[in-house]
Design a protein around this motif. Structure first.
Motif, PDB file in Angstrom:
ATOM      1  N   ARG A  55       0.826  -1.142  -0.050  1.00  0.00           N
ATOM      2  CA  ARG A  55       0.031  -0.076   0.067  1.00  0.00           C
ATOM      3  C   ARG A  55       0.890   1.239   0.033  1.00  0.00           C
ATOM      4  N   ARG A  56       0.634   2.236  -0.425  1.00  0.00           N
ATOM      5  CA  ARG A  56       1.389   3.507  -0.801  1.00  0.00           C
ATOM      6  C   ARG A  56       0.476   4.475   0.065  1.00  0.00           C
ATOM      7  N   GLU A  57       1.405   5.205   0.669  1.00  0.00           N
ATOM      8  CA  GLU A  57       0.524   6.382   1.595  1.00  0.00           C
ATOM      9  C   GLU A  57       0.483   7.611   0.849  1.00  0.00           C
ATOM     10  N   ARG A  58      -0.603   8.044   1.091  1.00  0.00           N
ATOM     11  CA  ARG A  58      -0.820   9.559   0.420  1.00  0.00           C
ATOM     12  C   ARG A  58      -0.260  10.514   1.405  1.00  0.00           C
ATOM     13  N   GLU A  61      -2.835  12.109   3.994  1.00  0.00           N
ATOM     14  CA  GLU A  61      -3.295  11.255   5.193  1.00  0.00           C
ATOM     15  C   GLU A  61      -2.428  11.543   6.455  1.00  0.00           C
TER      16      GLU A  61
END
Length: 61
Positions: A55-58, A61
């Motif tokens: 998962r890539r973090e935005r 966020e």
């Protein structure tokens, strides 16, 4: 000469055998072994962990 049988014990044994047979039938129809449930849970946990690892973090966020 016939063998002497305690009827109370014979009835109890018959009842236990019937309950055991019914339980085995239900287990075959509906159940899974504990090992199968644990294996399935472990595979699901591993898949979830691998998905979260990718998962890539935005930035928002």
């Amino acid at each position: 000469m016939a063998e002497i049988v305690n009827l109370r014990n014979a009835r109890k044994a018959q009842k236990r055998a019937k309950a055991r047979a019914e339980g085995d039938e239900n287990a075959a129809r509906f159940g899974r072994t504990k090992a199968q449930r644990e294996l399935e849970q472990a595979r699901a946990d591993k898949a979830r962990a691998e998905l979260d690892a990718h998962r890539r973090e935005r930035e928002d966020e």
